[in-house]
Design an enzyme around this catalytic site. Structure first.
Site, mmCIF file in Angstrom:
data_model
loop_
_atom_site.group_PDB
_atom_site.id
_atom_site.type_symbol
_atom_site.label_atom_id
_atom_site.label_comp_id
_atom_site.label_asym_id
_atom_site.label_seq_id
_atom_site.Cartn_x
_atom_site.Cartn_y
_atom_site.Cartn_z
ATOM 1 N N CYS A 66 0.820 -1.216 0.000
ATOM 2 C CA CYS A 66 0.000 0.000 0.000
ATOM 3 C C CYS A 66 0.849 1.260 0.000
ATOM 4 O O CYS A 66 0.505 2.262 -0.632
ATOM 5 C CB CYS A 66 -0.926 0.005 1.219
ATOM 6 S SG CYS A 66 -0.053 -0.190 2.792
ATOM 7 N N HIS A 334 -1.401 0.984 7.042
ATOM 8 C CA HIS A 334 -1.901 1.232 5.688
ATOM 9 C C HIS A 334 -1.456 2.596 5.184
ATOM 10 O O HIS A 334 -1.256 3.533 5.957
ATOM 11 C CB HIS A 334 -3.427 1.153 5.669
ATOM 12 C CG HIS A 334 -4.010 0.987 4.296
ATOM 13 N ND1 HIS A 334 -3.447 0.162 3.343
ATOM 14 C CD2 HIS A 334 -5.101 1.542 3.697
ATOM 15 C CE1 HIS A 334 -4.168 0.209 2.235
ATOM 16 N NE2 HIS A 334 -5.173 1.046 2.423
ATOM 17 N N ASN A 355 -7.864 4.879 -2.172
ATOM 18 C CA ASN A 355 -7.314 3.644 -1.628
ATOM 19 C C ASN A 355 -6.733 2.790 -2.758
ATOM 20 O O ASN A 355 -6.831 3.152 -3.935
ATOM 21 C CB ASN A 355 -8.430 2.898 -0.874
ATOM 22 C CG ASN A 355 -7.882 1.896 0.116
ATOM 23 O OD1 ASN A 355 -6.690 1.801 0.345
ATOM 24 N ND2 ASN A 355 -8.765 1.117 0.712
#
Length: 398
Positions: A66, A334, A355
């Protein structure tokens, strides 16, 4: 304990973390899919205030990358801000190079640093500086028939090689371990091309970074906020994924959102590292906030309707933010990309966040995150220094 006892324990713990990281990421995503309400999307009415240009949402698949997806997305928006045509950059090129550097650090530290897929926002900038950049079309990392990342097997082999190196059966390291380690990574992700064609012109990764992407890595600043370090100075961010021991600038808790607001108003997006393992974070509903009432104290009905429209929030200050970090309620799990600002039907402001889990949630891969959540759960954020307010820039000396 003596050194001969401590060293195997450190090695075992480090290997356990690295072997379980991709699975832990998958488990986290799956658990967050359960944080949802049935009538969420129809209960929120968002009106965009700022929505900056960004590239399409991608999917990191079964990998803990991520940090690379979010920061490369950020760099793509930086290209747009600079008036360039954005290029879909290879996130796996950044990750592959970080894995090489992380392996070197792991051996130098005798196994006493984190392995696994995880990384930090600054890793992309550091790898860009050292290795350059390539388009995703040139280096996908999908080298054995998969359509999305699946890094579990590769991670276990990488960990096994490094475990053998740290064990050092020969008592003296050979230069060959780095070749063996890189060969495993390249077997799964593919070898990095030394030269490639893009839009009819031949480039190296370094020349592509300079001529096409065109960003200056010195323009980027990473910040955080903790009250056990002096404000406006640099400190080493103590999270497991900061394997390179990079330092960040310390600002006050309210300045987190002040800086992000200023950047967005100036047309700059922000790369954001945070904790998403909270009950107030719903991937499916695309909303994150800090509930005023603790989840454990909620009734069953309150839990089932947590994301049915705007809710009151807990106030955030430097004390409860620090406590959440110190007692492991806030973890660095994250990375995402803040691309805008919106308001709900009550006038409350949320950040628009991109995202990297695909487009399967209520807002096609985007989320709406309250300012309180960002104040509370940010572990670090990275942006162009031109997006930082002048008074803060003066205080931190950039």
């Amino acid at each position: 304990m003596n050194k001969t006892t401590i060293k195997p324990l450190i090695l075992a713990a480090s290997l356990l973390f690295s072997l379980n990281y991709a699975q832990a990421q998958d488990n986290l995503v799956n658990s967050l899919k359960n944080n949802q309400s049935a009538k969420s999307k129809e209960s929120f009415k968002f009106t965009d205030v700022i929505n900056l240009a960004n590239t399409p949402v991608k999917n990191q698949g079964s990998s803990g990358t991520c940090w690379s997806y979010s920061t490369n997305s950020f760099l793509e928006s930086e290209m747009i801000k600079a008036g360039k045509t954005p290029v879909a950059l290879s996130e796996i090129f950044s990750a592959r190079n970080a894995y090489i550097e992380k392996g070197k650090n792991y051996v130098r530290m005798h196994g006493a640093v984190t392995l696994g897929d995880g990384g930090a926002l600054h890793d992309v900038i550091n790898m860009y500086r050292k290795y350059g950049a390539v388009p995703q079309s040139v280096y996908t990392g999908l080298n054995y028939g998969t359509t999305i990342n699946k890094f579990g097997e590769m991670g276990e082999l990488m960990s096994g090689i490094l475990a053998g190196v740290v064990k050092d059966a020969n008592k003296t390291l050979t230069p060959n371990w780095q070749k063996a380690y890189a060969a495993v990574i390249d077997a799964y992700l593919g070898e990095v091309p030394k030269n490639f064609d893009y839009n009819g012109k031949k480039y190296t990764p370094m020349s592509f970074a300079k001529e096409v992407v065109g960003i200056n890595p010195d323009d980027y600043v990473e910040l955080s906020s903790f009250n056990d370090y002096p404000y406006y100075s640099k400190f080493t961010l103590l999270v497991p994924d900061n394997w390179s021991f990079d330092q960040v600038y310390n600002v006050k808790v309210n300045e987190i959102t002040d800086i992000i607001d200023h950047a967005l108003k100036k047309g700059y997006t922000v790369a954001w590292a945070t904790d998403v393992s909270e009950k107030g974070f719903s991937y499916k509903n695309g909303v994150a906030y800090v509930p005023e009432k603790a989840y454990e104290a909620m009734t069953a009905e309150e839990k089932s309707t947590m994301f049915d429209g705007p809710k009151p929030e807990m106030e955030i200050n430097e004390t409860n933010r620090q406590q959440a970090f110190d007692n492991y309620q806030t973890t660095d799990d994250h990375g995402m990309h803040i691309i805008g600002l919106t308001k709900d039907q009550n006038g409350k402001e949320y950040y628009i966040v991109k995202n990297s889990w695909g487009v399967t949630n209520d807002y096609k891969g985007y989320l709406y995150v309250t300012k309180n959540y960002v104040k509370y759960k940010t572990t670090a954020f990275l942006l162009n220094k031109a997006g930082i307010p002048a008074d803060v820039r003066k205080k931190i000396g950039v």
